[in-house]
Scaffold this motif. Structure first.
Motif, PDB file in Angstrom:
ATOM      1  N   ALA A  29       0.861  -1.192   0.000  1.00 52.93           N
ATOM      2  CA  ALA A  29       0.000   0.000   0.000  1.00 52.93           C
ATOM      3  C   ALA A  29       0.891   1.235   0.000  1.00 52.93           C
ATOM      4  CB  ALA A  29      -0.908  -0.002   1.216  1.00 52.93           C
ATOM      5  N   GLY A  30       0.814   2.045  -1.068  1.00 47.18           N
ATOM      6  CA  GLY A  30       1.673   3.215  -1.214  1.00 47.18           C
ATOM      7  C   GLY A  30       1.188   4.404  -0.408  1.00 47.18           C
ATOM      8  N   ARG A  88       2.979  -0.913   4.628  1.00 47.00           N
ATOM      9  CA  ARG A  88       2.250  -2.161   4.873  1.00 47.00           C
ATOM     10  C   ARG A  88       2.177  -2.944   3.567  1.00 47.00           C
ATOM     11  NH1 ARG A  88      -0.942   2.035   4.679  1.00 47.00           N
ATOM     12  NH2 ARG A  88      -0.569   2.475   6.866  1.00 47.00           N
ATOM     13  N   GLY A  89       2.236  -4.274   3.704  1.00 47.34           N
ATOM     14  CA  GLY A  89       2.170  -5.096   2.502  1.00 47.34           C
ATOM     15  C   GLY A  89       2.182  -6.571   2.828  1.00 47.34           C
ATOM     16  N   ILE A  90       1.933  -7.374   1.798  1.00 42.34           N
ATOM     17  CA  ILE A  90       1.948  -8.836   1.932  1.00 42.34           C
ATOM     18  C   ILE A  90       2.732  -9.413   0.765  1.00 42.34           C
ATOM     19  CG2 ILE A  90      -0.196  -9.081   3.240  1.00 42.34           C
ATOM     20  CD1 ILE A  90      -1.690  -9.571   0.635  1.00 42.34           C
ATOM     21  N   GLY A  91       3.314 -10.589   0.981  1.00 44.29           N
ATOM     22  CA  GLY A  91       4.089 -11.250  -0.058  1.00 44.29           C
ATOM     23  C   GLY A  91       3.871 -12.753  -0.044  1.00 44.29           C
ATOM     24  N   ILE A 135      -5.023  -7.497   2.341  1.00 45.55           N
ATOM     25  CA  ILE A 135      -4.975  -6.059   2.610  1.00 45.55           C
ATOM     26  C   ILE A 135      -5.931  -5.360   1.645  1.00 45.55           C
ATOM     27  CG2 ILE A 135      -2.638  -6.015   3.550  1.00 45.55           C
ATOM     28  CD1 ILE A 135      -1.655  -5.009   0.835  1.00 45.55           C
ATOM     29  N   SER A 136      -6.396  -4.184   2.060  1.00 40.53           N
ATOM     30  CA  SER A 136      -7.314  -3.404   1.239  1.00 40.53           C
ATOM     31  C   SER A 136      -6.945  -1.933   1.315  1.00 40.53           C
ATOM     32  CB  SER A 136      -8.756  -3.606   1.717  1.00 40.53           C
ATOM     33  OG  SER A 136      -9.634  -2.687   1.102  1.00 40.53           O
ATOM     34  N   SER A 137      -7.016  -1.236   0.194  1.00 37.55           N
ATOM     35  CA  SER A 137      -6.734   0.202   0.189  1.00 37.55           C
ATOM     36  C   SER A 137      -7.835   0.984   0.900  1.00 37.55           C
ATOM     37  CB  SER A 137      -6.579   0.710  -1.253  1.00 37.55           C
ATOM     38  OG  SER A 137      -7.759   0.450  -2.000  1.00 37.55           O
ATOM     39  N   PRO A 150      -6.622   0.716   5.050  1.00 41.47           N
ATOM     40  CA  PRO A 150      -5.182   0.540   4.906  1.00 41.47           C
ATOM     41  C   PRO A 150      -4.433   0.324   6.208  1.00 41.47           C
ATOM     42  CG  PRO A 150      -5.767   2.848   4.677  1.00 41.47           C
ATOM     43  CD  PRO A 150      -7.049   2.092   4.738  1.00 41.47           C
ATOM     44  N   GLU A 151      -5.082   0.547   7.312  1.00 41.59           N
ATOM     45  CA  GLU A 151      -4.388   0.456   8.598  1.00 41.59           C
ATOM     46  C   GLU A 151      -4.300  -0.972   9.117  1.00 41.59           C
ATOM     47  OE1 GLU A 151      -8.691   0.404   9.563  1.00 41.59           O
ATOM     48  OE2 GLU A 151      -7.421   1.458   8.117  1.00 41.59           O
ATOM     49  N   LYS A 152      -4.811  -1.947   8.353  1.00 42.81           N
ATOM     50  CA  LYS A 152      -4.877  -3.306   8.890  1.00 42.81           C
ATOM     51  C   LYS A 152      -4.520  -4.356   7.841  1.00 42.81           C
ATOM     52  CE  LYS A 152      -9.209  -2.730   9.861  1.00 42.81           C
ATOM     53  NZ  LYS A 152     -10.653  -2.827  10.201  1.00 42.81           N
ATOM     54  N   ILE A 153      -4.114  -5.506   8.356  1.00 45.59           N
ATOM     55  CA  ILE A 153      -3.999  -6.741   7.572  1.00 45.59           C
ATOM     56  C   ILE A 153      -4.924  -7.758   8.230  1.00 45.59           C
ATOM     57  CG2 ILE A 153      -2.496  -8.623   6.824  1.00 45.59           C
ATOM     58  CD1 ILE A 153      -0.144  -6.725   6.897  1.00 45.59           C
TER      59      ILE A 153
END
Length: 615
Positions: free
Chosen positions: A37-38, A68-71, A164-166, A169-172
């Protein structure tokens, strides 16, 4: 095995995600990707087939940043290992990204429903239905958490998911259903990490919470809230992890053997990747060099192994005969090499060795090849010695197995032979299209069935083990496909509990071994629902008539078994062809719990080695 890694905090997520994926690479993968998330919370996705280096090059050329991000590291099941099939997968609007371990067993039904409602699909994967379902549920549910919950509850099979969702954005949001691998949540200073493997978290944190099956967590930079999949809150228990590498490698389990038993559903998922196609439905073994005409020309098959591998081979030989109608036999590799076997170019010799270095099996395979036979190696170690001898190699993809007593490699070698037999049946036209579809469908349910078998064992085996741990000896009996599992059960018990045990066909017991039956000799009877069930009941009655105790391994809900057994270890209902794989779980757990009760060194039992490299 697929891997999940995520980050939420104050640092740039991208380098943390990439390094996390590199630490997961040992599990095996064929593509990788990240979603970050940019600054404006828009999701930026990078995906690449092949090695993680390809993903690093993409980021170097056009860096993405965000906190924040996922891989994910993917091992293909549905769809080839291409850039577009790599994870993360996104929703139609691109505002939701998901990474996923597991197989969506009902993805065809969900895909048809989503297409009917106007959704288009970009990839060939089953995973893509997940972000599209989440997007659909967000139209009627108030939050990402609830949309993920609704989605996971609709999925059949075993799953581990991070999303994750834009829009939030504060959460996973992470969720786990069944046993498709774990989710560990690591806590730092105003930052949180998630991983499917504890080893990937070690350099970053020593404070960890674990997500259990049927649980969901909402994670922010300073908080983790866990609930069940039906919405009941659960206390978040944070563990202080011993960062000593050996302890970390055990993932919180007391022994490697127990950890490896628990990993078997995920290992089963891994071994299926790239070998079954769900659309169109077919079996694929691209590493086999044999043309269809040659497969149709094989007149016999010989399976070779030692120890646990020979019992797996006994199951595999029956699969090949039953499915592909190829006459098949099993031989002890050490004996095979010293007799003048009759082989030619129409003979197929299949050698099983978890290490790929077993001396007797290597020599036997070389002997077979020198006589003109075509050869296949089944092993867990890529580039091991056996792979350099055989014409073709089928890898088990079980992941590292540290415990001396084989567990994951027993299960995965049987699955590989199921795949081999099914592929031969397909190419020899012994399977109709409906039969191919049926067997692919059955295999898709296998990881979840293994997870159910483990859950059942955790509920019952410990008390049974403590009751019988002081017994002088054990007898294990089974019929048909379950006879080799009786022999494997006896082997496991001997290996780690040091109690004498014998495994045999139940039909053999009255031809001598019944003389051993007394009150100090429990008989473990593997009596699942199949055509030989009544025969097993007769043999169990014969034991009871001699005052022996019977521990039955039986299909759940078969209450009539209680009339013929003193204790019961339950396994889930499953197709007969999968019964030997599922029934392996309780015999492994029984051996483990008895050895644990006796205080033995389970991972390194006396006098044994993981690989026997001398004659």
């Amino acid at each position: 095995m697929c891997g999940i890694f995520g980050y939420l905090g104050t640092q740039n997520a991208t380098p943390l995600l990439l390094s996390g994926l590199e630490r997961l690479a040992y599990r095996g993968y064929d593509s990788s990707g990240i979603a970050v998330a940019g600054q404006n919370n828009d999701l930026k996705v990078l995906k690449a087939s092949g090695k993680i280096e390809n993903l690093l090059k993409l980021n170097a050329a056009d860096p993405i940043e965000g906190i924040r991000g996922i891989g994910h590291t993917r091992w293909a099941t549905h769809g080839e290992p291409t850039d577009i099939n790599a994870h993360p997968h996104t929703s139609r609007l691109g505002n939701i990204a998901v990474v996923h371990n597991g197989i969506v067993e009902n993805f065809n039904d969900i895909k048809k429903m989503l297409k009917a409602s106007g959704h288009n699909f970009k990839s060939e994967t089953d995973t893509e239905v997940i972000p599209l379902l989440i997007e659909t549920y967000l139209k009627s549910t108030p939050s990402l958490e609830e949309a993920v919950r609704e989605t996971v509850n609709q999925l059949e099979g075993a799953h581990a998911i991070a999303c994750i969702s834009s829009n939030e954005p504060e959460k996973i949001v992470v969720a786990r259903k069944g046993n498709a691998g774990g989710i560990a949540i690591g806590f730092g200073d105003n930052e949180v990490f998630i991983s499917s493997d504890m080893a990937a978290l070690v350099p970053l944190t020593s404070k960890v919470a674990y997500l259990d099956s049927s649980e969901l967590a909402v994670i922010t930079s300073n908080k983790c809230r866990i609930s069940t999949l039906d919405g009941k809150p659960i206390e978040t228990k944070i563990h202080q992890v011993d960062i000593e590498s050996y302890a970390v490698a055990k993932g919180g389990f007391k022994h490697f053997m127990l950890k490896e038993i628990m990993e078997q559903p995920e290992a089963a998922t891994s071994v299926l990747r790239g070998r079954v196609s769900f659309s169109p439905t077919k079996f694929m073994l691209p590493s086999l060099p044999f043309e269809t005409k040659e497969i149709q020309g094989f007149s016999r098959a010989i399976f070779l192994g030692m120890g646990t591998s020979i019992y797996a081979a006994q199951v595999g030989a029956r699969y090949l005969e039953n499915f592909a109608r190829v006459p098949a036999s099993v031989e002890n590799a050490a004996e095979f090499r010293y007799r003048d076997s009759v082989l030619d170019e129409h003979s197929l010799v299949v050698a099983i060795s978890q290490s790929g270095e077993t001396a007797d099996t290597l020599e036997a395979l070389s002997e077979a090849k020198s006589k003109g036979a075509r050869t296949i190696a089944i092993t867990n170690v890529e580039a091991s010695a056996i792979t350099r001898i055989a014409d073709a190699t089928l890898l088990m993809h079980a992941g590292p197995e540290i415990g001396v007593a084989s567990t994951k490699t027993m299960i995965n070698s049987m699955i590989v032979m199921y795949l081999l037999a099914s592929y031969f049946a397909q190419e020899r036209k012994n399977f109709s299209l409906n039969e191919v579809e049926s067997h692919v469908h059955n295999l898709s349910k296998l990881p979840a069935l293994l997870g159910d078998a483990i859950e059942n064992a955790l509920c019952t085996v410990k008390s049974v083990a403590s009751k019988y741990a002081q017994s002088k000896r054990f007898l294990f009996i089974g019929r048909g496909l379950l006879e080799p599992i009786a022999r494997e059960g006896a082997m496991k018990l001997k290996e780690i509990s040091y109690i004498h045990a014998e495994g045999m066909s139940a039909a053999e017991i009255k031809h001598g071994p019944i003389a051993l039956v007394d009150q100090e000799t429990p008989v473990i009877a593997i009596a699942l629902n199949n055509p030989l069930y009544e025969k097993m009941i007769t043999n169990m009655s014969q034991v009871h008539a001699r005052k022996g105790n019977v521990i039955a391994i039986a299909t759940t809900k078969n209450s009539s078994i209680l009339n013929n057994a003193d204790d019961v270890l339950w396994v889930p209902e499953c197709p007969e062809s999968l019964q030997p794989i599922i029934a392996t779980i309780p015999v492994q757990m029984l051996a483990y719990e008895i050895a644990e009760h006796l205080g033995n060194d389970i991972d390194q039992p006396r006098n044994l080695a993981k690989s026997v490299t001398v004659e």
